[in-house]
Motif scaffolding. Structure first.
Motif, mmCIF file in Angstrom:
data_model
loop_
_atom_site.group_PDB
_atom_site.id
_atom_site.type_symbol
_atom_site.label_atom_id
_atom_site.label_comp_id
_atom_site.label_asym_id
_atom_site.label_seq_id
_atom_site.Cartn_x
_atom_site.Cartn_y
_atom_site.Cartn_z
ATOM 1 N N THR A 39 -8.443 8.734 -6.975
ATOM 2 C CA THR A 39 -7.031 8.970 -6.704
ATOM 3 C C THR A 39 -6.726 8.662 -5.241
ATOM 4 O O THR A 39 -7.526 8.983 -4.360
ATOM 5 C CB THR A 39 -6.656 10.434 -7.010
ATOM 6 N N SER A 40 -5.570 8.058 -4.984
ATOM 7 C CA SER A 40 -5.164 7.675 -3.633
ATOM 8 C C SER A 40 -3.913 8.436 -3.212
ATOM 9 O O SER A 40 -3.161 8.945 -4.059
ATOM 10 C CB SER A 40 -4.858 6.179 -3.559
ATOM 11 N N THR A 41 -3.675 8.499 -1.912
ATOM 12 C CA THR A 41 -2.401 9.020 -1.439
ATOM 13 C C THR A 41 -1.323 7.955 -1.612
ATOM 14 O O THR A 41 -1.564 6.770 -1.332
ATOM 15 C CB THR A 41 -2.457 9.464 0.038
ATOM 16 N N PRO A 42 -0.143 8.319 -2.069
ATOM 17 C CA PRO A 42 0.905 7.310 -2.266
ATOM 18 C C PRO A 42 1.439 6.718 -0.964
ATOM 19 O O PRO A 42 2.073 5.668 -0.981
ATOM 20 C CB PRO A 42 2.004 8.072 -3.009
ATOM 21 N N THR A 102 -2.279 3.495 -0.329
ATOM 22 C CA THR A 102 -3.257 3.596 -1.409
ATOM 23 C C THR A 102 -4.665 3.192 -0.994
ATOM 24 O O THR A 102 -5.608 3.350 -1.773
ATOM 25 C CB THR A 102 -2.824 2.748 -2.617
ATOM 26 N N SER A 103 -4.833 2.702 0.222
ATOM 27 C CA SER A 103 -6.190 2.441 0.715
ATOM 28 C C SER A 103 -6.799 3.689 1.344
ATOM 29 O O SER A 103 -7.951 3.677 1.768
ATOM 30 C CB SER A 103 -6.170 1.314 1.749
ATOM 31 N N THR A 105 0.810 -1.218 0.000
ATOM 32 C CA THR A 105 0.000 0.000 0.000
ATOM 33 C C THR A 105 0.843 1.267 0.000
ATOM 34 O O THR A 105 0.391 2.304 -0.473
ATOM 35 C CB THR A 105 -0.946 0.036 1.203
ATOM 36 N N ALA A 133 -1.432 14.247 -4.956
ATOM 37 C CA ALA A 133 -0.829 12.926 -5.118
ATOM 38 C C ALA A 133 0.326 12.957 -6.115
ATOM 39 O O ALA A 133 1.369 12.334 -5.898
ATOM 40 C CB ALA A 133 -1.894 11.923 -5.565
ATOM 41 N N VAL A 136 -1.178 5.791 -8.472
ATOM 42 C CA VAL A 136 -2.276 6.417 -7.711
ATOM 43 C C VAL A 136 -3.333 7.107 -8.557
ATOM 44 O O VAL A 136 -4.259 7.720 -8.022
ATOM 45 C CB VAL A 136 -1.714 7.409 -6.666
ATOM 46 N N ASN A 187 -1.452 14.014 1.526
ATOM 47 C CA ASN A 187 -0.316 13.553 0.725
ATOM 48 C C ASN A 187 1.034 13.955 1.310
ATOM 49 O O ASN A 187 2.080 13.653 0.731
ATOM 50 C CB ASN A 187 -0.442 14.071 -0.710
#
Length: 577
Positions: free
Chosen positions: A204-207, A210-211, A46, A223, A102, A249
């Motif tokens: 889009t996810s935070t690096p 990623t959850s 993740t 991100a 992401v 982020n």
């Protein structure tokens, strides 16, 4: 890369086809760069923050370029150590990797960016002079910013295919300064959400995990910047839309006072909104925020944009923030009387407090602002139309609303007289809190009011996707129209961030926020069972950021104060988050 869409009905709807084709165009443009990112992420991983550096997809030169602070990139281009094309190619390569990790992109403008970079290189070769203070610097833009001949969907399927006829005011200023645009980044449908997701480009996810959410509405920008795909990005903010993604982020972000820095051209503004949106920089470095602000103000934007006040950059104010004028005093606001921040945020507040005191600065506690009055007034103003414009847009395409956006009821629309009453309430609140800050002069060693307020960036660190609810911490500065910045200060610590054993909720919001931290910050993945820490890895690796809030038109001082805090934390001037 996971793309989330709505549940499929029996027959594919026309809006879904339109969204899919647009998304495929974007992804084909990314893949055309020729960088093989397949299989980049191992199953179950993740935290992808450092994968661009670990992947072996970047050359040593590309890593060197993309790990350099923006002002030094510019010096190297000006000295012809690097070409603008070299620099852009390095950041494009890192952006392609970031997109696989992401999903931050909306519009891919690699080819037009390369054309621009080559033009700048030729001008420098032929004349020996740079075009402007940002000559050759790649700059990414949030999708809300308009560029000639490029779409700005804002996450609406209805707006696919609508090419913008003109640049926004800010885009013109940055272009004149020599910036190179190469992509636009993802936003939530409607913009009014703390979760960056729409039916065109997905989520889009935070690096860092990623959850967890990348935040909104400048989530794609936050991100991409965090992963090093952009040295300097531009977001916008009307209720935390720069600072929430900066927070989630783990980067720096600046939300300026209205009228200080340009945004849209006159015919694209939101009209007479009492709380106005602003544009501001997002960067892994404080250098990026300073470079952006100094550059724009050096161009005298008030001469071309009637919306901008004639307030040039002030070195005196900046040095005041560095502590060269008087002994600095920071006011600490632990909470907003509505939501008590979760354990890692409270711990990092104390860490920063101790660092500032150790560095010789004064710190005092200030009475928490009344989050209830901020929340009620902000929602009345931001929902003044009852959401009718959103209904019209989605009705034209047939797309549904994302579940992360709560559409206000039509009967919440305000009359003109009710809106005028909101204006009066807003003036009263703004004067009330200005007086509160001015009154602190009796408590400081300098005899001057506190220099700024340090407060949480929210009630929680980056939450699991689709769960962000409370936004008042981020909206306080927008309601007051004060300058506010985000600074990264730490990370969730599984051994230190325990759930409190006793808790009396401040509100229903607080109760729900508290429940999110139950068995969440003590992480199980790397801890023995006999430690008694039995939680899931829900917030693993999440960054912790704080906000620094100054008074109106104090951008220079806030930047100087950020530098002061960084130095108190032991960071060098070229520190990168």
């Amino acid at each position: 890369m996971v793309i989330e869409l709505s549940p499929k009905p029996q027959e594919t709807m026309a809006w879904e086809v339109k969204a899919r084709l647009k998304r495929e165009d974007r992804d084909n443009a990314v893949q055309a760069w020729g960088l093989n990112t397949a299989g980049l992420v191992q199953a179950g991983r993740t935290n992808v923050k450092y994968l661009p550096l670990e992947s072996e997809l970047l050359t040593d030169e590309q890593i060197n370029i993309t790990e350099t602070i923006p002002s030094l990139i510019l010096r190297n281009i000006a000295k012809r150590t690097w070409t603008a094309e070299q620099v852009l190619r390095a950041f494009i390569a890192r952006t392609v990797i970031a997109h696989e990790l992401v999903n931050p992109l909306a519009e891919v403008l690699f080819e037009s960016g390369l054309t621009r970079a080559r033009e700048l290189d030729e001008i420098l070769r032929a004349t020996g002079r740079v075009v402007g203070p940002l000559h050759g610097l790649p700059i990414s833009l949030k999708d809300v910013l308009h560029m000639t001949g490029v779409e700005s969907t804002l996450g609406y399927v209805a707006w696919i295919g609508q090419l913008q006829p003109k640049n926004d005011s800010l885009v013109d200023f940055l272009s004149e300064a020599g910036a190179v645009f190469y992509c636009k980044t993802n936003v939530p449908q409607t913009l009014m959400s703390g979760e960056c997701v729409n039916f065109i480009f997905g989520r889009t996810s935070t690096p860092w995990n990623t959850s967890l959410s990348a935040g909104g509405s400048s989530g794609g920008e936050g991100a991409l910047v965090s992963l090093g795909g952009s040295p300097l990005g531009v977001g916008t903010d009307i209720a935390g839309s720069i600072r929430t993604p900066a927070n989630f982020n783990g980067i720096y972000g600046l939300c300026p006072t209205t009228g200080r820095l340009p945004l849209h051209r006159a015919d694209r503004t939101a009209g007479d909104s009492l709380i106005k949106g602003v544009a501001g920089p997002m960067s892994r470095t404080l250098d990026g925020l300073e470079l952006y602000t100094k550059t724009i103000l050096s161009m005298e934007p008030w001469m071309k944009d009637h919306q901008i006040l004639r307030i040039p950059w002030s070195d005196s104010l900046y040095h005041e923030g560095l502590g060269s004028k008087h002994k600095l005093c920071f006011g600490f606001m632990a909470h907003d009387n509505v939501v008590l921040p979760n354990p890692p945020i409270l711990r990092c507040m104390q860490d920063v407090r101790h660092a500032l005191v150790k560095a010789g600065h004064q710190v005092i506690d200030i009475r928490p602002f009344d989050g209830v009055e901020f929340l009620k007034l902000a929602l009345r103003i931001l929902h003044a139309t009852g959401g009718n414009e959103v209904r019209e847009i989605i009705a034209s395409s047939g797309e549904p609303l994302i579940k992360e956006f709560a559409l206000p009821s039509s009967d919440k629309a305000l009359t003109v007289s009710e809106y005028k009453e909101c204006s009066k309430e807003l003036d009263i609140i703004r004067q009330k809190y200005l007086d509160l800050v001015l009154d602190t002069a009796r408590l400081t060693k300098s005899g001057k009011p506190i220099d700024a307020i340090i407060l949480p960036s929210g009630g929680t660190v980056a939450p699991p996707h689709g769960t962000m609810e409370y936004l008042t911490y981020e909206a306080i500065s927008n309601v007051l129209d004060w300058t506010c910045a985000t600074i990264p200060v730490g990370f969730v610590n599984p051994r230190l961030d325990r759930k409190p054993t006793q808790f009396t909720p401040l509100s229903d919001y607080d109760l729900r926020n508290f429940e999110t931290c139950e068995n969440s910050y003590a992480l199980s993945g790397h801890i023995n069972a006999n430690d008694g820490l039995d939680s899931p890895e829900r917030y693993q690796d999440a960054p912790v950021c704080l906000q620094l809030m100054g008074l109106r038109h104090s951008e220079e001082k806030v930047l100087g104060l950020l530098r002061t805090i960084d130095r108190a934390l032991g960071r060098t001037d070229d520190y990168k988050a």
